[in-house]
Design a protein around this motif. Structure first.
Motif, PDB file in Angstrom:
ATOM      1  N   ILE A  58       5.150  -6.303 -41.314  1.00 33.07           N
ATOM      2  CA  ILE A  58       4.698  -6.561 -39.946  1.00 33.07           C
ATOM      3  C   ILE A  58       4.524  -8.063 -39.697  1.00 33.07           C
ATOM      4  N   GLN A  59       4.095  -8.827 -40.739  1.00 35.80           N
ATOM      5  CA  GLN A  59       3.894 -10.258 -40.512  1.00 35.80           C
ATOM      6  C   GLN A  59       5.220 -10.973 -40.259  1.00 35.80           C
ATOM      7  N   VAL A  60       6.286 -10.515 -40.952  1.00 35.90           N
ATOM      8  CA  VAL A  60       7.603 -11.118 -40.722  1.00 35.90           C
ATOM      9  C   VAL A  60       8.085 -10.747 -39.320  1.00 35.90           C
ATOM     10  N   ARG A  61       7.857  -9.465 -38.951  1.00 30.45           N
ATOM     11  CA  ARG A  61       8.305  -9.031 -37.635  1.00 30.45           C
ATOM     12  C   ARG A  61       7.595  -9.811 -36.526  1.00 30.45           C
ATOM     13  N   LEU A  62       6.269  -9.974 -36.709  1.00 28.84           N
ATOM     14  CA  LEU A  62       5.488 -10.716 -35.715  1.00 28.84           C
ATOM     15  C   LEU A  62       6.041 -12.126 -35.561  1.00 28.84           C
ATOM     16  N   THR A  63       6.289 -12.779 -36.739  1.00 28.31           N
ATOM     17  CA  THR A  63       6.784 -14.153 -36.719  1.00 28.31           C
ATOM     18  C   THR A  63       8.151 -14.219 -36.042  1.00 28.31           C
ATOM     19  N   LEU A  64       9.002 -13.225 -36.348  1.00 28.25           N
ATOM     20  CA  LEU A  64      10.345 -13.235 -35.763  1.00 28.25           C
ATOM     21  C   LEU A  64      10.274 -13.115 -34.248  1.00 28.25           C
ATOM     22  N   TRP A  65       9.449 -12.175 -33.788  1.00 30.55           N
ATOM     23  CA  TRP A  65       9.320 -11.984 -32.336  1.00 30.55           C
ATOM     24  C   TRP A  65       8.794 -13.251 -31.667  1.00 30.55           C
TER      25      TRP A  65
ATOM     26  N   THR B  92      14.663 -32.439 -32.123  1.00 29.43           N
ATOM     27  CA  THR B  92      13.289 -31.893 -32.207  1.00 29.43           C
ATOM     28  C   THR B  92      13.276 -30.365 -32.249  1.00 29.43           C
ATOM     29  N   PHE B  93      14.306 -29.742 -31.616  1.00 27.45           N
ATOM     30  CA  PHE B  93      14.306 -28.286 -31.538  1.00 27.45           C
ATOM     31  C   PHE B  93      14.195 -27.605 -32.918  1.00 27.45           C
ATOM     32  N   PRO B  94      15.102 -27.913 -33.862  1.00 29.15           N
ATOM     33  CA  PRO B  94      14.974 -27.233 -35.180  1.00 29.15           C
ATOM     34  C   PRO B  94      13.657 -27.565 -35.875  1.00 29.15           C
ATOM     35  N   VAL B  95      13.175 -28.827 -35.673  1.00 24.03           N
ATOM     36  CA  VAL B  95      11.906 -29.194 -36.320  1.00 24.03           C
ATOM     37  C   VAL B  95      10.783 -28.324 -35.766  1.00 24.03           C
ATOM     38  N   LEU B  96      10.759 -28.198 -34.418  1.00 22.58           N
ATOM     39  CA  LEU B  96       9.715 -27.389 -33.770  1.00 22.58           C
ATOM     40  C   LEU B  96       9.772 -25.932 -34.227  1.00 22.58           C
ATOM     41  N   ILE B  97      11.004 -25.411 -34.277  1.00 20.87           N
ATOM     42  CA  ILE B  97      11.152 -23.995 -34.651  1.00 20.87           C
ATOM     43  C   ILE B  97      10.711 -23.775 -36.095  1.00 20.87           C
ATOM     44  N   THR B  98      11.087 -24.711 -36.984  1.00 20.60           N
ATOM     45  CA  THR B  98      10.672 -24.569 -38.387  1.00 20.60           C
ATOM     46  C   THR B  98       9.152 -24.578 -38.490  1.00 20.60           C
ATOM     47  N   LEU B  99       8.522 -25.522 -37.761  1.00 23.80           N
ATOM     48  CA  LEU B  99       7.057 -25.585 -37.794  1.00 23.80           C
ATOM     49  C   LEU B  99       6.464 -24.293 -37.248  1.00 23.80           C
ATOM     50  N   ALA B 100       7.093 -23.767 -36.173  1.00 22.08           N
ATOM     51  CA  ALA B 100       6.580 -22.536 -35.561  1.00 22.08           C
ATOM     52  C   ALA B 100       6.670 -21.367 -36.542  1.00 22.08           C
ATOM     53  N   VAL B 101       7.797 -21.297 -37.276  1.00 22.88           N
ATOM     54  CA  VAL B 101       7.962 -20.188 -38.235  1.00 22.88           C
ATOM     55  C   VAL B 101       6.884 -20.289 -39.325  1.00 22.88           C
ATOM     56  N   ILE B 102       6.703 -21.513 -39.849  1.00 26.64           N
ATOM     57  CA  ILE B 102       5.709 -21.686 -40.916  1.00 26.64           C
ATOM     58  C   ILE B 102       4.314 -21.341 -40.377  1.00 26.64           C
ATOM     59  N   GLY B 103       3.974 -21.899 -39.200  1.00 33.02           N
ATOM     60  CA  GLY B 103       2.657 -21.636 -38.605  1.00 33.02           C
ATOM     61  C   GLY B 103       2.492 -20.167 -38.292  1.00 33.02           C
ATOM     62  N   GLY B 104       3.549 -19.549 -37.755  1.00 34.91           N
ATOM     63  CA  GLY B 104       3.485 -18.129 -37.386  1.00 34.91           C
ATOM     64  C   GLY B 104       3.233 -17.253 -38.606  1.00 34.91           C
ATOM     65  N   LEU B 105       3.979 -17.538 -39.672  1.00 37.58           N
ATOM     66  CA  LEU B 105       3.808 -16.739 -40.897  1.00 37.58           C
ATOM     67  C   LEU B 105       2.392 -16.888 -41.442  1.00 37.58           C
ATOM     68  N   PHE B 106       1.919 -18.144 -41.413  1.00 36.08           N
ATOM     69  CA  PHE B 106       0.582 -18.423 -41.935  1.00 36.08           C
ATOM     70  C   PHE B 106      -0.473 -17.652 -41.129  1.00 36.08           C
ATOM     71  N   LEU B 107      -0.351 -17.734 -39.792  1.00 32.06           N
ATOM     72  CA  LEU B 107      -1.337 -17.059 -38.936  1.00 32.06           C
ATOM     73  C   LEU B 107      -1.282 -15.543 -39.099  1.00 32.06           C
ATOM     74  N   ALA B 108      -0.032 -15.012 -39.114  1.00 31.49           N
ATOM     75  CA  ALA B 108       0.122 -13.557 -39.225  1.00 31.49           C
ATOM     76  C   ALA B 108      -0.481 -13.083 -40.541  1.00 31.49           C
ATOM     77  N   ARG B 109      -0.237 -13.856 -41.602  1.00 29.24           N
ATOM     78  CA  ARG B 109      -0.761 -13.444 -42.911  1.00 29.24           C
ATOM     79  C   ARG B 109      -2.283 -13.463 -42.897  1.00 29.24           C
ATOM     80  N   ARG B 110      -2.829 -14.508 -42.287  1.00 27.41           N
ATOM     81  CA  ARG B 110      -4.298 -14.617 -42.209  1.00 27.41           C
ATOM     82  C   ARG B 110      -4.895 -13.468 -41.414  1.00 27.41           C
ATOM     83  N   ALA B 111      -4.218 -13.161 -40.272  1.00 26.81           N
ATOM     84  CA  ALA B 111      -4.753 -12.118 -39.396  1.00 26.81           C
ATOM     85  C   ALA B 111      -4.674 -10.753 -40.064  1.00 26.81           C
TER      86      ALA B 111
END
Ligand code: ADP
Length: 457
Positions: free
Chosen positions: A13-20, A164-183
């Protein structure tokens, strides 16, 4: 698409959340970039148009029409304009009369009043131009300005976005995974604990201390469920222990009597007397076994609760008839207080059993000379059926417990060893619930008791 959806469903679910979340961010960023480019291009063009209109007005002052044909007169203003703009004079037939400024600027041979964006075929690098045409005496004045600068600005913005686009997306994926895992970490804990709990440690709880959010509520619901399960298991355990105890007492008595009878030779009359006593004990055991079976079925809602129209005028007299002999034998008077024509829908067998249990108790516990009354009446939203006796009553301290399984007053335990096992009222109340009603008692020690069944009308 279906294939992709199936694959996605198998991801954690955390991967799915991050992907969405990343996919929405990509769409949002691209959309925002497109909008930003469009806005910038429009506003840059508007600036060019304003300066073109201004330049055209200044250039018009430097045009002289002699003999029907326009020509530029040399002026300081014209020299200044030539640095930034290309100027052209075009005859009404579209032929070029005179051109100043950048030689690569396009000339429109079918001019129309207003602005146009034109591609210059001759140009090598700066190939887009904005041309403003104004009619003048004897032809057209055209002022052109290269859009190269605009394009360069837009391209540099585009280049920045691409970086900046790929940099932003990479940061978003890392942040998203981190948040989803924490939640989701508390859910992992819940899963682990739930997996460890078995029947022996139903007293364990998650005791989640976080916020009362979705996860907090899940944990609390889980703890509540454990508490209910624990109470259920405890009730079941107590019931089994009580049932075993109730069965053991008469069986031990039976064994004792058999042993006594076998100690020596007896006369046939003695054997017969002993066998009669044994038969009574066995009858009691059978009654007990039947009650236990009935309770177990009630617990699992097994009795077929096929409802039918119960006419109290018909079935209450039948119940009175059934216990008449027992009452007379004990020297009790049976009375009735019926409101006629009362009916309700429910399973007849269960209803008869409930009232029979109440009548049976009233007769059992009321001493000779007393009265037992069976009555029924209609109230605003319910029908009441009651059994009243003039017996000893039940002390207030016992009232809250008498509907519990195997509960008997101490005095009755001693006095009526051959009587019930304390299941009659428990069965009656469970039936009352199964009928959608309630069973209550009011009793005054020394004056008697009234058991009232209330059914929804
Ligand atoms: P039992 O099968 O022992 O009668 P019940 O569940 O029917 O068990 O009743 C529980 C206890 O409530 C009885 O042991 C008795 O002490 C008391 N009781 C029930 N009905 C009456 C009554 N009508 N008058 C006085 N005591 C009663």
């Amino acid at each position: 698409m279906a294939w992709l959806r199936r694959r996605l469903r198998h991801l954690p679910i955390q991967v799915r959340l991050t992907l969405w979340y990343t996919a929405s961010l990509v769409v949002l960023l691209i959309g925002y970039n497109i909008w930003l480019n469009w806005r910038l291009e429009k506003s840059l063009l508007a600036q060019v148009d304003t300066s073109l209109a201004l330049a055209a007005r200044q250039a018009q002052a430097a045009v002289l029409t002699a003999g029907g044909s326009p020509t530029f007169i040399q002026s300081e203003a014209l020299v200044g304009l030539e640095k930034d703009f290309a100027l052209a004079l075009v005859a009404p037939d579209g032929s070029l009369v005179e051109k100043r400024g950048d030689a690569q600027a396009p000339v429109l041979h079918h001019p129309q009043r207003g602005f146009r964006t034109v591609e210059s075929r001759r140009a090598v690098e700066e190939d887009m131009w904005r041309v403003y045409s104004v009619p003048i005496e004897g032809g057209w004045l055209q002022v052109a300005h290269s859009l190269g600068q605009n394009q360069a600005t837009l391209e540099s913005l585009e280049g920045e976005f691409r970086f900046t686009f790929p940099v932003l997306i990479t940061l978003a994926v890392i942040g998203g995974l981190f948040l989803a895992r924490r939640a989701l970490r508390p859910i992992d804990r819940i899963t682990r604990t739930a997996g460890e709990i078995d029947v022996r440690d139903l007293d364990r709880r998650l005791a989640y201390e976080g916020a009362r959010d979705e996860v907090g509520r899940l944990a609390a619901t889980f703890d509540d469920m454990l508490a209910r399960l624990q109470a259920g298991f405890e009730r079941e355990r107590r019931f089994t222990a009580d049932a075993a105890h109730e069965l053991r007492t008469p069986l031990t008595a039976l064994r004792g009597q058999i042993e006594v009878a076998l100690t020596r030779e007896r006369t046939p009359a003695d054997y017969s007397a002993t066998l009669h006593t044994l038969q009574e004990q066995v009858d009691r055991l059978i009654r007990l076994a039947n009650d236990l079976l009935f309770m177990a079925r009630l617990d699992h809602r097994l009795p077929a609760l096929a409802p039918e129209l119960i006419v109290l005028d018909d079935c209450l007299p039948l119940l009175i008839d059934a216990v008449q002999a027992l009452a007379s034998q004990k020297g009790l008077q049976l009375a009735t207080d019926f409101t006629p024509a009362l009916t309700f829908n429910g399973p007849l067998d269960l209803f008869m059993r409930l009232i029979h249990n109440l009548l049976d108790n009233a007769i059992k516990y009321t001493p000779a000379g007393g009265t037992v009354t069976l009555g029924c009446a209609r109230h605003a939203t319910s029908i009441a059926v009651w059994v009243q006796d003039s017996g000893p009553g039940i002390p207030a301290a016992h009232l809250p417990f008498i509907f519990e399984r195997f509960y008997r007053l101490e005095s009755d335990r001693a006095r009526h060893t051959a009587a019930g096992a304390g299941l009659g009222l428990a069965i009656a109340r469970e039936i009352a619930h199964a009928l959608g009603g309630t069973l209550t008692v009011s009793s005054t020690a020394g004056l008697g008791s009234t058991f009232t069944l209330r059914l929804p009308a």
